[in-house]
Design a protein around this motif. Structure first.
Motif, short mmCIF file in Angstrom:
data_model
loop_
_atom_site.label_atom_id
_atom_site.label_comp_id
_atom_site.label_asym_id
_atom_site.label_seq_id
_atom_site.Cartn_x
_atom_site.Cartn_y
_atom_site.Cartn_z
N ASN A 196 0.80 -1.23 0.00
CA ASN A 196 0.00 0.00 0.00
C ASN A 196 0.83 1.29 0.00
O ASN A 196 0.45 2.28 0.64
CB ASN A 196 -0.94 0.01 1.21
CG ASN A 196 -2.12 -0.94 1.05
OD1 ASN A 196 -2.66 -1.09 -0.04
ND2 ASN A 196 -2.51 -1.59 2.13
N ILE A 197 1.94 1.29 -0.71
CA ILE A 197 2.76 2.50 -0.80
C ILE A 197 1.98 3.62 -1.49
O ILE A 197 2.09 4.80 -1.14
CB ILE A 197 4.08 2.23 -1.54
CG1 ILE A 197 4.83 1.05 -0.90
CG2 ILE A 197 4.96 3.48 -1.54
CD1 ILE A 197 5.15 1.23 0.56
N ASP A 198 1.15 3.24 -2.48
CA ASP A 198 0.31 4.23 -3.18
C ASP A 198 -0.57 4.98 -2.18
O ASP A 198 -0.72 6.20 -2.25
CB ASP A 198 -0.57 3.54 -4.22
CG ASP A 198 0.20 2.65 -5.16
OD1 ASP A 198 0.20 2.93 -6.36
OD2 ASP A 198 0.82 1.67 -4.70
N LEU A 199 -1.16 4.23 -1.26
CA LEU A 199 -2.06 4.83 -0.27
C LEU A 199 -1.30 5.77 0.66
O LEU A 199 -1.82 6.82 1.07
CB LEU A 199 -2.75 3.73 0.53
CG LEU A 199 -3.82 4.17 1.53
CD1 LEU A 199 -4.94 4.93 0.83
CD2 LEU A 199 -4.40 2.95 2.26
N ASP A 227 6.09 -1.94 -10.62
CA ASP A 227 5.92 -1.26 -9.33
C ASP A 227 6.59 0.12 -9.37
O ASP A 227 6.00 1.12 -8.94
CB ASP A 227 6.54 -2.08 -8.20
CG ASP A 227 5.81 -3.37 -7.92
OD1 ASP A 227 4.59 -3.42 -8.15
OD2 ASP A 227 6.46 -4.34 -7.48
N VAL A 228 7.81 0.15 -9.87
CA VAL A 228 8.56 1.42 -9.94
C VAL A 228 7.83 2.41 -10.84
O VAL A 228 7.69 3.60 -10.51
CB VAL A 228 9.99 1.16 -10.45
CG1 VAL A 228 10.72 2.49 -10.68
CG2 VAL A 228 10.77 0.29 -9.46
N ASN A 232 6.29 6.03 -9.57
CA ASN A 232 6.76 7.26 -10.23
C ASN A 232 5.62 8.00 -10.91
O ASN A 232 5.56 9.24 -10.87
CB ASN A 232 7.85 6.92 -11.25
CG ASN A 232 9.23 6.79 -10.61
OD1 ASN A 232 9.74 7.73 -10.02
ND2 ASN A 232 9.82 5.61 -10.72
N SER A 233 4.73 7.25 -11.54
CA SER A 233 3.58 7.87 -12.21
C SER A 233 2.67 8.58 -11.21
O SER A 233 2.19 9.69 -11.47
CB SER A 233 2.80 6.80 -12.98
OG SER A 233 1.64 7.35 -13.57
N LEU A 234 2.45 7.94 -10.07
CA LEU A 234 1.60 8.54 -9.05
C LEU A 234 2.20 9.84 -8.53
O LEU A 234 1.51 10.86 -8.41
CB LEU A 234 1.40 7.55 -7.90
CG LEU A 234 0.63 8.07 -6.68
CD1 LEU A 234 -0.76 8.56 -7.07
CD2 LEU A 234 0.53 6.97 -5.60
N ILE A 235 3.48 9.82 -8.24
CA ILE A 235 4.14 11.03 -7.72
C ILE A 235 4.13 12.14 -8.78
O ILE A 235 3.88 13.31 -8.47
CB ILE A 235 5.57 10.71 -7.27
CG1 ILE A 235 5.54 9.77 -6.06
CG2 ILE A 235 6.33 11.99 -6.91
CD1 ILE A 235 6.90 9.27 -5.62
N SER A 236 4.34 11.77 -10.03
CA SER A 236 4.36 12.76 -11.12
C SER A 236 3.00 13.42 -11.31
O SER A 236 2.92 14.55 -11.81
CB SER A 236 4.79 12.09 -12.43
OG SER A 236 6.10 11.59 -12.33
#
Length: 359
Positions: A196-199, A227-228, A232-236
């Motif tokens: 759950n790093i996205d969360l 995963d990487v 990265n896409s989420l942070i961007s």
């Protein structure tokens, strides 16, 4: 020449767990240790008292079949006095074919949590558990699940402890001392969806967007290429102002990680399931405030006075927990966490307890 006492170790070398348990182990001159695995890994054999039998030939599950039969034949020709088996749901199946005077079983959280208890799993795993003279479980919740798999094993043969933390006072931050300029949050779990790093990222973004606070989120860890790319896409996709508060450290060696951890204030771990992660114990020992979800193992180790447990895991609820960590950090009794680790998760003491059974 006197015949040597033969002992077996059966387990993966890829994760480092087996190496941790046996780090302080030195075979006696009259002992020969056979290590069965399908994984590559570093193992100290400088004194030549280990024979490593690597059955990893195909890089498929067929390797386990090769290993099971290797255990079958070698155990009948060598008749080990004691066998230490690691990881119930894979390597543990070799116990069904093993001929050994004494069987020790080391169960891990990621291992046992993946097993659904039903008639089939009981039929598979109960005979393995019943062969063991001694079982190690990392947490009380894992022990409880093992007991449900077999009604014939005694709870007395299951000892609950993890190999633990190497106590290094130089790594510890002063209890209750917070970063002077901002609250520094850290996550160092694997980047697969299970953790759950996205969360964590989404909740941190929600937390800083709605509150004018000075804070940063550091993300350590690694994962597959997908995963990487996902992380990265989420942070961007975040607002640049929020994105500037997130530091993607990625994978660093364990020594570097531990030395950098004392610069942080709050440790976040919210996986879907867990055993007893070393990362939590290390964070508790170093002096970080844990923010976790309501998994049984976390509730075994933490209370409201020394940790924040999110009962229902949502972006909003985790953001509220981060806000509480930011506002209430100095009120937390974090020295209690360190004392728990010293008394219950001391690496030298716990590995010695483990090795007593291998004697």
């Amino acid at each position: 020449m006197a015949k040597k006492t033969v002992k077996f170790i059966i387990g993966p070398l890829s994760s480092g767990h087996v190496q941790k348990w046996f780090e302080n182990f030195t075979p006696k001159p009259d002992e020969m240790i056979y290590l069965f695995t399908i994984h590559k890994g570093v193992w100290d054999n400088s004194k030549g008292q280990f024979k490593i039998i690597n059955c990893g030939k195909t890089r498929t599950r067929l390797d386990f079949v090769i290993l099971y039969w290797a255990v079958f034949f070698f155990s009948r020709s060598l008749r080990p006095a004691v066998t230490s088996v690691h990881y119930l749901s894979s390597y543990g199946l070799s116990v069904r074919l093993l001929k050994s005077d004494k069987v020790l079983l080391s169960c891990w959280g990621s291992d046992v949590n993946a097993i659904r208890i039903n008639l089939l799993s009981r039929a598979i795993y109960a005979p393995i558990l019943e062969r063991a003279a001694w079982i190690n479980a990392p947490s009380a919740s894992i022990k409880e699940k093992l007991l449900k798999m077999s009604g014939r094993i005694s709870s007395n043969i299951i000892d609950v402890f993890q190999y633990g933390v190497k106590l290094q006072p130089a790594l510890c931050k002063e209890a209750g001392k917070k970063s002077p300029d901002c609250t520094k949050f850290v996550s160092n779990r694997h980047w697969s969806p299970h953790y759950n790093i996205d969360l964590i990222i989404q909740s941190f973004a929600f937390f800083v967007r709605d509150r004018n606070v000075s804070s940063q989120l550091y993300i350590y860890g690694k994962g597959s290429e997908s995963d990487v790319a996902r992380i990265n896409s989420l942070i961007s996709s975040l607002d640049p102002q929020i994105r500037s508060k997130i530091v993607l450290r990625g994978f660093v060696d364990h020594y570097t990680l531990l030395n950098e951890m004392k610069d942080f204030d709050v440790f976040i771990s919210i996986p879907k399931t867990d055993g007893l992660p070393l990362s939590l114990l290390e964070a508790m020992y170093i002096g970080l405030l844990p923010v976790v979800n309501a998994l049984p193992v976390y509730e075994e180790w933490l209370s409201d006075s020394c940790g924040i447990i999110v009962k229902e895991l949502t972006i909003e609820n985790l953001a509220l927990a981060l806000a509480r960590a930011h506002n209430s950090y100095l009120e937390m009794n974090l020295s209690t966490n360190r004392e728990k680790v010293i008394s219950r998760a001391n690496f030298d003491q716990n590995t010695a307890r483990f090795l007593e059974n291998f004697a």
